[in-house]
Design a protein around this motif. Structure first.
Motif, PDB file in Angstrom:
ATOM      1  N   ILE A 187       2.640 -91.099   6.044  1.00 12.84           N
ATOM      2  CA  ILE A 187       1.115 -91.735   6.382  1.00 12.84           C
ATOM      3  C   ILE A 187       1.093 -92.537   7.372  1.00 12.84           C
ATOM      4  O   ILE A 187       0.313 -92.591   8.677  1.00 12.84           O
ATOM      5  CB  ILE A 187       0.549 -90.852   5.645  1.00 12.84           C
ATOM      6  N   GLU A 188       1.662 -93.357   6.995  1.00  9.20           N
ATOM      7  CA  GLU A 188       0.894 -94.482   7.202  1.00  9.20           C
ATOM      8  C   GLU A 188       1.788 -95.354   8.554  1.00  9.20           C
ATOM      9  O   GLU A 188       1.680 -95.828   9.711  1.00  9.20           O
ATOM     10  CB  GLU A 188       1.984 -96.549   6.244  1.00  9.20           C
ATOM     11  N   LYS A 189       3.538 -94.998   8.381  1.00  2.00           N
ATOM     12  CA  LYS A 189       4.097 -95.112   9.793  1.00  2.00           C
ATOM     13  C   LYS A 189       3.705 -93.913  11.314  1.00  2.00           C
ATOM     14  O   LYS A 189       4.233 -93.960  12.376  1.00  2.00           O
ATOM     15  CB  LYS A 189       5.875 -94.375   9.654  1.00  2.00           C
ATOM     16  N   THR A 190       3.439 -92.509  10.336  1.00  3.76           N
ATOM     17  CA  THR A 190       3.014 -92.217  11.867  1.00  3.76           C
ATOM     18  C   THR A 190       2.034 -92.345  12.229  1.00  3.76           C
ATOM     19  O   THR A 190       1.623 -92.572  13.653  1.00  3.76           O
ATOM     20  CB  THR A 190       3.217 -90.471  11.210  1.00  3.76           C
ATOM     21  N   LYS A 191       0.823 -93.153  11.618  1.00  4.13           N
ATOM     22  CA  LYS A 191      -0.747 -93.239  12.202  1.00  4.13           C
ATOM     23  C   LYS A 191      -0.515 -94.812  13.094  1.00  4.13           C
ATOM     24  O   LYS A 191      -0.687 -94.671  14.051  1.00  4.13           O
ATOM     25  CB  LYS A 191      -1.286 -94.413  10.763  1.00  4.13           C
ATOM     26  N   SER A 192       0.458 -95.574  12.473  1.00  2.00           N
ATOM     27  CA  SER A 192       0.857 -97.079  13.453  1.00  2.00           C
ATOM     28  C   SER A 192       1.390 -96.581  14.745  1.00  2.00           C
ATOM     29  O   SER A 192       0.585 -96.732  16.000  1.00  2.00           O
ATOM     30  CB  SER A 192       1.649 -97.686  12.779  1.00  2.00           C
ATOM     31  N   PHE A 193       2.410 -95.029  14.979  1.00  5.10           N
ATOM     32  CA  PHE A 193       2.463 -94.302  16.028  1.00  5.10           C
ATOM     33  C   PHE A 193       2.164 -93.949  16.826  1.00  5.10           C
ATOM     34  O   PHE A 193       1.412 -94.411  18.154  1.00  5.10           O
ATOM     35  CB  PHE A 193       3.855 -93.733  16.017  1.00  5.10           C
ATOM     36  N   VAL A 194       0.957 -93.193  16.199  1.00  2.39           N
ATOM     37  CA  VAL A 194      -0.246 -92.928  16.878  1.00  2.39           C
ATOM     38  C   VAL A 194      -1.263 -93.901  17.657  1.00  2.39           C
ATOM     39  O   VAL A 194      -1.686 -93.140  18.713  1.00  2.39           O
ATOM     40  CB  VAL A 194      -0.867 -91.732  16.192  1.00  2.39           C
ATOM     41  N   PHE A 195      -1.494 -94.039  17.031  1.00  6.75           N
ATOM     42  CA  PHE A 195      -2.637 -96.034  17.266  1.00  6.75           C
ATOM     43  C   PHE A 195      -1.510 -96.856  18.244  1.00  6.75           C
ATOM     44  O   PHE A 195      -2.451 -96.669  19.046  1.00  6.75           O
ATOM     45  CB  PHE A 195      -3.296 -95.933  16.448  1.00  6.75           C
ATOM     46  N   ASP A 196      -0.100 -97.072  17.803  1.00  8.65           N
ATOM     47  CA  ASP A 196       0.262 -98.402  19.407  1.00  8.65           C
ATOM     48  C   ASP A 196       0.286 -97.530  20.271  1.00  8.65           C
ATOM     49  O   ASP A 196       0.485 -98.376  21.500  1.00  8.65           O
ATOM     50  CB  ASP A 196       1.537 -99.040  18.153  1.00  8.65           C
ATOM     51  N   ALA A 197       0.806 -96.079  19.972  1.00 11.70           N
ATOM     52  CA  ALA A 197       1.915 -95.974  21.818  1.00 11.70           C
ATOM     53  C   ALA A 197       0.980 -94.532  22.152  1.00 11.70           C
ATOM     54  O   ALA A 197       0.859 -95.289  23.344  1.00 11.70           O
ATOM     55  CB  ALA A 197       3.113 -94.549  21.049  1.00 11.70           C
ATOM     56  N   GLY A 198      -0.324 -94.231  21.342  1.00 12.84           N
ATOM     57  CA  GLY A 198      -1.091 -93.519  21.669  1.00 12.84           C
ATOM     58  C   GLY A 198      -2.369 -94.114  22.835  1.00 12.84           C
ATOM     59  O   GLY A 198      -1.637 -93.484  23.403  1.00 12.84           O
ATOM     60  N   LYS A 199      -2.433 -95.548  22.422  1.00 11.67           N
ATOM     61  CA  LYS A 199      -3.262 -95.897  23.158  1.00 11.67           C
ATOM     62  C   LYS A 199      -2.833 -95.791  24.381  1.00 11.67           C
ATOM     63  O   LYS A 199      -3.180 -95.729  26.029  1.00 11.67           O
ATOM     64  CB  LYS A 199      -3.706 -97.631  23.080  1.00 11.67           C
ATOM     65  N   ILE A 200      -1.802 -96.754  24.788  1.00 12.09           N
ATOM     66  CA  ILE A 200      -0.767 -96.774  25.605  1.00 12.09           C
ATOM     67  C   ILE A 200      -0.667 -95.378  26.858  1.00 12.09           C
ATOM     68  O   ILE A 200      -1.135 -95.645  27.814  1.00 12.09           O
ATOM     69  CB  ILE A 200       0.328 -97.912  25.929  1.00 12.09           C
ATOM     70  N   ILE A 201       0.315 -94.433  26.379  1.00 10.15           N
ATOM     71  CA  ILE A 201       0.172 -92.950  26.471  1.00 10.15           C
ATOM     72  C   ILE A 201      -0.831 -92.475  27.237  1.00 10.15           C
ATOM     73  O   ILE A 201      -0.773 -92.238  28.224  1.00 10.15           O
ATOM     74  CB  ILE A 201       0.896 -92.268  25.432  1.00 10.15           C
ATOM     75  N   LEU A 202      -1.788 -92.555  26.792  1.00 14.14           N
ATOM     76  CA  LEU A 202      -3.321 -91.999  26.901  1.00 14.14           C
ATOM     77  C   LEU A 202      -4.134 -92.948  27.889  1.00 14.14           C
ATOM     78  O   LEU A 202      -4.255 -92.653  29.065  1.00 14.14           O
ATOM     79  CB  LEU A 202      -4.149 -92.082  25.682  1.00 14.14           C
TER      80      LEU A 202
END
Lengths: 100, 697
Positions: B502-517
């Motif tokens: 959960i912790e690592k997936t969350k950090s991927f979603v928010f870190d990479a997510g910001k940029i991809i979005l």
């Protein structure tokens, strides 16, 4: 035991024993005691993990390609590179000085 | 949070510290950042007693307060900054019952810093099995601390521990550094004390020895920093004296009956580190990982793809046409979808890696692979990032933090993007389907499957070759010691594994997510806006084609295509056409390449729009449309074998991921390395794709 040739005076050949025993020279399953001499050559991190002078060290396993080495020392199970292992001297249990 | 007390969890790795943290905080935890450093900060809240609440920080595991990596430096930094928001009111020191001696080294260091400390000896449920007994009362007296025997697994001793933590003022402070300094060099340390008579001597000593990590100290230690060899000798002596004291204490309080100890570890080790079976098992596990990422994960991924596609479609149908709807349905939703779609693969990958790490197996992989990886300038510890890279380079690059040698870590960071991440897969899949015939070779192998395998091997080889070259080229001093602990094998706790996922997936979603979005939104803007002429295009097309009796749908698609051609991104594509021509591409493919910088798989969607295809989510349609596309220069198929291969090769080598570049910048703390990566990988991709095209066409 390894010997080196020390050129000496007037044709007399002196062979002097040099202790080259280190963790790297252990065979799998063998143990040795970490030597007190050169204790400053043991890296701080290894000291901190229990690899101290006067403590018994056992070689459990060597990785394929002969490196790294898997040792147990002071209850710590550690893998270290051969390069490091060869710097940690062991007590010479059968110190012999040969002179001819 | 001032009404609750601050508790820091400190201990060696593999002591069950995280289990204890999970036991105390349950789901009340979050991951943040330490100011100025990128190491994740795990915090949670816990009610210690009916009156006292606590904020618990799980500090990264370390063997000593003297750090050798960024992760390990956190303990030193947090404890050194008495005014910091995370400075603890009380420390919960976690030791495991089997390695108590080594654990106590860090414990005595922490104690010398003068923070109230509770010593929790964990995994006591295994004491009987391992033939261990402890005289707790005597140990408390000798160490001047409070000791609790706990088992995070069995929930033993936890409430007693909480009660001790709730009363920091009642805990004894066991400062013992003066007995050590007396043995090393009394005079030297009394001089050191004079630098700041009010400060604790141990803190001053750390400020001297850890100057590189503690940059904020106000005192002037210059006279103590000259003789580095002497400093080192004193540190070594300090460690030896600490161990002497610990040995004496344990002699009186700790007994180990070796006859009762079972030998499961050495038996398992003989199999897992065997020179033949060891590799056999490791490659079996790798196969399982790949199978799960590429086969099992596709089910939820297809589902997510479908959901976001139809969400876009239905919103488009329901909302009034306009700028906002377009932004929402063509920019934001596909952007979010582009992040969410990777969650299954990343979650599964982290699940498997967490199990391998928790069980103690990962250390054996590092042991097996170190020598091989070192030939390429990498470390045994680079194996984990390279495996993770097959899902996504971003978490992989973050996983390099455990590599202590900066050179080995940097090389791992630089080459990881060569491994075939899952964003390349959709591109590979469609291009292979177009240019490689679906037939069997040697009776059993599918030619398309073999091509895909070949691309993976090419990616891995590129990573290794690049590492080899970088190792020769990079002239940096990197004297660092490779020591890993080989922990005892244990059955992974499902709770710990799930929390880690959960912790690592969350950090991927928010870190990479910001940029991809954000890049998706920028691309949307560039594709839907253009210079003034752009806005007249629609009318022009309509009047031109009015006579041709096209159906409304065909007309709409044509308009969309012409609009794209005249938008900013279309202009950009045409501008770079001469550059991409040697690789066999036209401006349309150029647009696809530009758009890939959001995330590689965007290539497909962009081509779908350019080739004016309705129903983006249907791969079959895109494939047919792309197959039918004619190259106006040659009259041949646009996606002939040469162009297709050239594209595949380009995607193997090119660094087309802004999110990864941002992570590399963050992890290397400079723009230099991401720029080097972008340019070098770009040159390799461009020249090999050109070669392939020129050779094949």
């Amino acid at each position: 035991m390894h010997f080196i040739r020390v050129p000496a005076l007037a044709g007399i050949v002196v062979l002097k024993s040099v202790s080259l025993n280190t963790i790297a020279s252990l065979k799998i399953g063998e143990s040795g005691i970490i030597s007190d001499e050169n204790k400053h050559s043991i890296p701080l991190k290894l000291l901190e993990m229990g690899c101290l002078p006067g403590v018994e060290v056992t070689l459990l396993q060597i990785a394929p390609l002969n490196d790294p080495m898997y040792i147990v020392v002071n209850g710590s199970h550690l893998a270290i590179r051969k390069e490091t292992a060869s710097k940690i001297k062991l007590m010479n249990l059968e110190t012999q000085d040969c002179e001819r | 949070m001032k009404d609750s007390i601050q508790v820091s969890l400190i201990g060696n790795p593999n002591t069950g510290k995280t289990s204890l943290f999970n036991r105390l905080t349950g789901l009340n935890q979050k991951v943040g950042n330490y100011p100025g450093i990128t190491v994740d900060k795990k915090q949670g809240t816990c009610k210690l007693t009916s009156e006292v609440k606590a904020v618990i920080t799980d500090l990264p595991g370390t063997y000593s307060i003297n750090p050798t990596s960024i992760d390990e430096s956190i303990v030193l930094k947090v404890l050194n900054n008495t005014k910091g928001e995370n400075y603890p009111d009380v420390i919960l020191f976690v030791a495991d019952v089997e390695n108590l001696k080594r654990n106590l080294l860090l414990f005595t260091q922490v104690q010398d810093l003068g923070v109230p400390t509770v010593l929790a000896i964990n995994m006591v449920d295994e004491m009987g099995k391992k033939g261990i007994s402890i005289d707790t009362e005597q140990l408390e007296k000798e160490l001047q601390t409070k000791v609790v025997l706990v088992s995070a697994k069995k929930n033993d001793g936890i409430s007693e521990m909480k009660e001790l933590l709730a009363n920091p003022a009642s805990l004894p402070l066991g400062y013992n550094f003066s007995s050590i300094t007396a043995k090393i060099n009394e005079q030297y340390f009394s001089e050191l004390q004079k630098v700041n008579p009010n400060a604790s001597l141990y803190e001053l000593w750390l400020s001297v020895t850890q100057k590189s990590f503690l940059t904020n100290s106000k005192e002037d230690f210059s006279s103590f920093l000259d003789d580095v060899t002497q400093l080192k000798k004193y540190q070594q002596k300090e460690t030896i004296y600490r161990y002497q004291r610990i040995n004496e204490i344990l002699k009186k309080t700790y007994t180990l009956d070796r006859s009762k100890a079972t030998d499961v570890r050495s038996r398992l080790d003989r199999i897992f580190t065997h020179k033949f079976f060891g590799y056999f098992i490791f490659f079996g596990i790798l196969l399982l990982i790949f199978q799960s990422i590429f086969d099992w994960a596709t089910v939820p991924m297809d589902y997510i793809d479908g959901v976001f596609g139809s969400l876009s479609e239905s919103l488009k149908a329901q909302l009034p046409e306009g700028m906002f709807t377009s932004l929402l349905t063509d920019g934001v939703i596909p952007g979010i979808g582009g992040v969410v779609i990777f969650i299954p693969q990343i979650a599964i990958l982290f699940f498997l890696i967490a199990i391998l790490e928790e069980s103690g197996y990962m250390s054996r992989v590092v042991f097996l692979m170190d020598k091989i990886m070192r030939r390429f300038g990498l470390s045994g510890k680079s194996v984990i990032p390279l495996i993770s890279g097959t899902a996504c380079a971003i978490p992989a690059i973050m996983a390099t933090r455990t590599i202590t040698s900066w050179k080995e870590r940097l090389i791992t960071i630089l080459v990881t993007p060569f491994t075939t991440c899952s964003a390349r897969l959709p591109v590979y899949a469609i291009l292979i389907a177009i240019i490689i015939p679906d037939k069997k070779v040697f009776g059993i192998f599918n030619l398309q499957g073999l091509t895909l395998l070949g691309l993976y091997v090419l990616g891995f080889s590129a990573a290794l070759i690049a590492a080899y070259v970088l190792n020769k080229v990079l002239k940096m001093k990197s004297k660092s010691l490779f020591v890993i602990e080989m922990p005892d094998y244990k059955i992974p706790s499902l709770k710990n594994v799930l929390f880690s996922v959960i912790e690592k997936t969350k950090s991927f979603v928010f870190d990479a997510g910001k940029i991809i979005l954000s890049i998706s939104i920028i691309l949307w803007f560039l594709a839907t806006h253009g210079p003034s002429s752009y806005y007249e295009v629609e009318e022009k097309v309509k009047t031109e084609l009015a006579s041709q009796n096209l159906s409304e749908q065909e007309l709409e698609q044509l308009i969309a295509s012409v609009k794209m051609e005249n938008s900013f991104i279309g202009i950009a594509g045409k501008t770079i056409e001469p550059v991409v021509k040697p690789m066999g591409y036209d401006w349309k493919l150029g647009i696809g390449l530009i758009a890939s910088f959001a995330a590689r798989e965007v290539f497909i969607g962009t081509l779908a729009t350019i080739y004016s295809i309705e129903g983006v989510e249907d791969e079959g349609t895109i494939k047919e449309r792309m197959q039918a596309e004619i190259n106006p220069d040659t009259g041949e198929k646009r996606f002939d074998f040469a162009t297709g291969m050239s594209l595949l090769i380009f995607y193997v080598f090119a660094m087309q991921c802004m999110a990864t570049l941002a992570v590399v910048k963050r992890e290397t703390k400079s723009w230099k390395w991401p720029v080097v990566q972008l340019v070098a990988m770009g040159i390799i991709a461009y020249s090999s794709a050109t070669l392939v095209y020129q050779f094949l066409s």
